[in-house]
Design a protein around this motif. Structure first.
Motif, PDB file in Angstrom:
ATOM      1  N   LEU A 182      -4.891  -1.165   0.178  1.00 36.97           N
ATOM      2  CA  LEU A 182      -3.800  -0.826   1.097  1.00 36.97           C
ATOM      3  C   LEU A 182      -2.803   0.148   0.462  1.00 36.97           C
ATOM      4  CD1 LEU A 182      -2.875  -1.602   3.949  1.00 36.97           C
ATOM      5  CD2 LEU A 182      -1.419  -3.323   2.922  1.00 36.97           C
ATOM      6  N   THR A 183      -2.310  -0.181  -0.748  1.00 39.72           N
ATOM      7  CA  THR A 183      -1.279   0.667  -1.368  1.00 39.72           C
ATOM      8  C   THR A 183      -1.855   2.036  -1.743  1.00 39.72           C
ATOM      9  OG1 THR A 183      -1.741  -0.316  -3.509  1.00 39.72           O
ATOM     10  CG2 THR A 183       0.093  -1.247  -2.266  1.00 39.72           C
ATOM     11  N   CYS A 184      -3.092   2.068  -2.251  1.00 42.24           N
ATOM     12  CA  CYS A 184      -3.711   3.356  -2.608  1.00 42.24           C
ATOM     13  C   CYS A 184      -3.980   4.181  -1.360  1.00 42.24           C
ATOM     14  CB  CYS A 184      -5.019   3.139  -3.377  1.00 42.24           C
ATOM     15  SG  CYS A 184      -4.785   2.530  -5.038  1.00 42.24           S
ATOM     16  N   ILE A 191      -1.491  12.690   0.812  1.00 43.92           N
ATOM     17  CA  ILE A 191      -1.843  13.941   0.116  1.00 43.92           C
ATOM     18  C   ILE A 191      -2.432  14.911   1.129  1.00 43.92           C
ATOM     19  CG2 ILE A 191      -3.244  14.999  -1.694  1.00 43.92           C
ATOM     20  CD1 ILE A 191      -3.259  12.341  -3.141  1.00 43.92           C
ATOM     21  N   ASP A 192      -1.846  16.102   1.166  1.00 44.74           N
ATOM     22  CA  ASP A 192      -2.298  17.123   2.119  1.00 44.74           C
ATOM     23  C   ASP A 192      -3.682  17.630   1.714  1.00 44.74           C
ATOM     24  OD1 ASP A 192      -2.564  19.130   3.915  1.00 44.74           O
ATOM     25  OD2 ASP A 192      -0.531  19.921   3.640  1.00 44.74           O
ATOM     26  N   LEU A 217      -0.809  12.179  -7.915  1.00 42.54           N
ATOM     27  CA  LEU A 217      -0.101  12.045  -6.638  1.00 42.54           C
ATOM     28  C   LEU A 217      -0.220  10.642  -6.057  1.00 42.54           C
ATOM     29  CD1 LEU A 217      -0.761  15.438  -4.807  1.00 42.54           C
ATOM     30  CD2 LEU A 217       1.409  14.565  -5.689  1.00 42.54           C
ATOM     31  N   SER A 218      -1.297   9.942  -6.413  1.00 44.77           N
ATOM     32  CA  SER A 218      -1.439   8.600  -5.850  1.00 44.77           C
ATOM     33  C   SER A 218      -1.010   7.517  -6.837  1.00 44.77           C
ATOM     34  CB  SER A 218      -2.879   8.367  -5.398  1.00 44.77           C
ATOM     35  OG  SER A 218      -3.761   8.602  -6.448  1.00 44.77           O
TER      36      SER A 218
END
Lengths: 294, 263
Positions: A182-184, A191-192, A217-218
Motif C-alpha cells: 500500500l505505502t509503496c 512518479i510521473d 523517489l519512492s
C-alpha cells in the motif's frame, strides 16, 4: 450572535475561538486521556514499584524492575531476537511488496489494476489472528501444502515448518505485507511516467533508472511501510505463540507472561516501557525522511 | 528492446500472481479443512459439514461472537460521533494548541497494542474500572478515535469554509449550517471513518485479550484460547465464516465507494 462573520471572528484573536471549539473537542480528548494517556503514565509509575499498591501488600519505589533487564542477559537477548525478527520480516516485506507495488502502479492498467489491488488489500481487512491460524493449518507436516509440493516436485521435500522460526517469519510476512504494498504503491503512483521515459531516452539503463530515479523517489513509501511493519512486529506475541511453539519465545511473549501467567505486573510494565523507548527511537529516526515526503 | 520490456512485464505479472497465491493459499487450505471429517486434517478429504453443526451448538463461541458484534457497533457509534465532532472543531476554529492536539492522535496509532493494552489493564485495574466488556469498549473507542479523526479530517480538507459563511450570511444558525451544509458534504468521510472504527474493534485481539475476563471475552480472544488449548476443527469453521464475511463485506464496501465516487 450566531451570524458573526468569519473574518471578524479571526480578527478578535485566536484565543476567542477556544470557547466554541471546546465542547466539540472535549469528549474525544477526554476519552483518549482516560483510555490512553493516563494508562501510559500509570504504567510508567508502576514500573518503579516493588508491588502493585492495590494488592494490599506493602510497596516501595525501586529501580529493580529496570535493573532486572540490564542484569540478566535473558531479557536483552530476547529483545535482540525480537529486533532481528522484526528486521527480517520487514526486509522480506520490502523484497516482496515493492516489486508487487511497482507492477500494480506502472504495468497493470484500468480494471485489472483495480481488481488486483483490491485482492492484495483484502486479506488485510480480515482478522489477523485467523490468518495466522490458517498458516498453522497449512504448515503442518503431512498437511495439504506438504503433499501438494511433494506431488509436484520431482524430489522429496519436508515442509514440516510448524513450530519453527521460519513459520513465524512466514506468518508475520503474510500479516504485514499489505502495508508495504500500500505505502509503496502510493509513492510509486505519484512518479510521473514521463520522468522514467525521459531517463530511458537519454540512455539510462533499466537498472540505473531503478537505482537513481525510482527507488529514491519512492523512499518515503518504503520507509513508511517499514515503520508500520517493524514497530508492531517487535512487540508481537500472538504470532510467535501460535506458529513458533517452543521456538516462539520472544520479548513480546515474555511481557504477555508477566501480565497473564506470572502476574509480575511491575516487571511487565518496566519491560513494556523499555519496548516503548525502542519504538520511539525507531519512529524518531524515521521521521526526518517521512517529514521530507509530507 | 521491445522484447525485453514485454518479458519483464510478463515476469512482473507472474510475480504478482505468485504473491496472491501466497496471500490466499493458507486461507483456502483452512476453508477446505473446515469441511474435512478428520479432526487431524487427514487426507484424502472426507467431506462433512459436521464441524459447522458443532459450531452451532458451541455456546461459548456464539456468545463471544455476539459480544464482538455488540462491542464493535457500540465502538463505531461512539467513536464516529466523538471523532467527527473533534474533526469539525479542528477544521473550523483557530486556537492555540491545535498542532499539539493533532500530534496527540499519533501515539495511539503508533504505539504497539501490547504496550497500550497492558497499560490499560494496569490503569483500569488501579482506578476500579476493572476488566470486562465495558473496559473493552473503553479501550476500543480510544483506539478507533484517531482513525476516525484522521479520515474525517481528510474529507474536511476538501470542504470550502465559504459554504458555511454563505449559509450563515443567509441567516442559518450554527446548528443548521452543520447539519444541512457541512455534514452532508463530509458524509462519505464519516462513513469511511465508521467502517475503520468497526474494523479496528471487530478485529482487535491484543487489547481485548488483556481486558477480558473468562466469562466476558470477544471472539478473537476465545479463538486464541481455543488454539492454545489445541487445534479444534470448530475453530477452522468459525475462522472460515469470519474470513468470508469480512472479505465479502469489504468487497461490497469497495463497490459502494467506487460508485459513490463516480457520481
Amino acid at each position: 450572535m450566531p451570524q458573526t462573520d468569519v473574518s471578524q471572528r479571526a480578527s478578535t484573536g485566536p484565543r476567542s475561538q477556544w470557547r466554541p471549539a471546546l465542547p466539540l473537542l472535549l469528549p474525544a480528548y477526554l476519552w483518549l486521556t482516560v483510555a490512553i494517556f493516563l494508562p501510559l503514565s500509570a504504567m510508567a509509575f508502576f514500573s518503579f514499584m516493588t508491588e502493585l499498591p492495590l494488592s494490599g501488600k506493602p510497596w516501595a519505589f525501586t529501580l529493580a524492575n529496570y535493573a532486572a533487564f540490564f542484569e540478566k542477559s535473558f531479557y536483552a537477548v530476547l529483545l535482540r531476537d525480537s529486533l532481528r525478527l522484526a528486521l527480517e520480516v520487514t526486509l522480506w516485506c520490502a523484497l516482496l511488496g515493492f516489486p508487487c507495488a511497482y507492477v500494480l502502479a506502472k504495468i497493470l492498467k484500468g480494471r485489472s489494476r483495480e481488481a488486483i489491488f483490491l485482492l492484495v488489500i483484502l486479506p488485510f481487512w480480515s482478522n489477523g489472528l485467523v490468518r495466522v491460524f490458517s498458516w498453522a493449518i497449512a504448515l503442518r507436516g503431512n498437511g495439504l501444502l506438504d503433499r501438494t509440493l511433494n506431488a509436484i516436485l520431482p524430489f522429496q521435500v519436508n515442509v514440516d515448518l510448524m513450530f519453527s522460526y521460519p513459520a513465524i517469519v512466514i506468518g508475520l510476512v503474510h500479516s504485514y505485507l499489505p502495508y508495504m504494498v500500500l505505502t509503496c504503491y502510493l509513492t510509486l503512483q505519484a512518479i510521473d511516467d514521463s520522468l522514467i521515459e525521459a531517463a530511458r531516452s537519454l540512455g539510462a539503463s533499466r537498472f540505473t533508472v531503478l537505482r537513481r530515479l525510482i527507488i529514491p523517489l519512492s523512499l518515503p513509501g518504503l520507509v513508511a511501510g517499514s515503520v508500520l511493519i517493524f514497530v508492531p512486529v517487535v512487540g508481537s506475541f500472538m504470532e510467535p505463540r501460535i506458529l513458533g511453539g517452543r521456538a516462539g519465545t520472544f520479548y513480546g511473549t515474555v511481557i504477555e507472561d508477566q501480565f497473564v501467567a506470572v502476574f509480575n505486573w511491575p516487571l511487565g510494565a518496566a519491560l513494556s516501557f523499555i519496548l516503548l523507548a525502542v519504538v520511539l527511537i525507531i519512529l524518531g529516526a524515521a521521521s526526518p525522511i517521512l517529514k521530507r515526503a509530507a | 528492446m521491445m522484447g525485453t520490456t514485454r518479458l519483464l512485464e510478463l515476469l512482473g505479472r507472474a510475480f504478482v500472481g505468485l504473491m496472491l497465491a501466497f496471500l490466499y493459499l493458507p486461507i483456502f487450505i483452512m476453508a477446505l479443512m473446515s469441511f474435512n471429517a478428520s479432526p487431524f486434517y487427514q487426507l484424502p478429504m472426507d467431506w462433512t459439514t459436521s464441524w459447522y453443526e458443532a459450531l452451532a451448538r458451541n455456546s461459548g463461541l456464539i456468545d463471544a461472537t455476539w459480544n464482538s458484534l455488540r462491542i464493535a457497533v457500540l465502538t463505531t457509534v461512539i467513536a464516529t460521533i466523538l471523532g467527527t465532532a473533534a474533526s469539525l472543531a479542528l477544521r473550523r476554529y483557530v486556537f492555540p494548541g491545535k498542532r499539539l492536539l493533532r500530534a496527540l492522535l499519533f501515539p495511539p496509532i503508533a504505539i504497539p497494542w501490547l504496550i497500550t493494552g497492558t497499560a490499560m489493564l494496569i490503569f483500569f485495574f488501579g482506578v476500579g474500572i476493572g476488566r470486562g466488556l465495558h473496559a473493552i469498549v473503553l479501550g476500543h473507542v480510544a483506539l478507533a478515535l484517531p482513525y476516525v479523526i484522521v479520515v474525517v479530517s481528510a474529507r474536511l480538507e476538501t470542504f470550502a469554509p465559504e459554504y458555511e459563511e454563505a449559509a450563515r450570511s443567509l441567516g442559518a444558525t450554527q446548528w443548521q449550517v452543520t447539519t444541512r451544509v457541512t455534514l452532508p458534504w463530509i458524509a462519505p468521510g464519516v462513513v469511511a471513518g465508521a467502517l475503520f472504527a468497526f474494523a479496528v474493534s471487530f478485529d482487535q485481539f491484543v487489547v481485548s485479550y488483556f481486558l477480558s475476563t473468562p466469562g466476558e471475552a470477544t471472539l478473537p480472544v476465545e479463538i486464541y484460547a481455543a488454539i492454545r488449548k489445541g487445534f479444534t476443527p470448530e475453530i477452522n469453521a468459525v475462522s472460515t465464516i469470519i474470513m468470508t464475511v469480512s472479505m465479502g463485506s469489504m468487497l461490497l464496501a469497495a463497490r459502494f465507494f467506487r460508485f459513490g465516487g463516480e457520481k
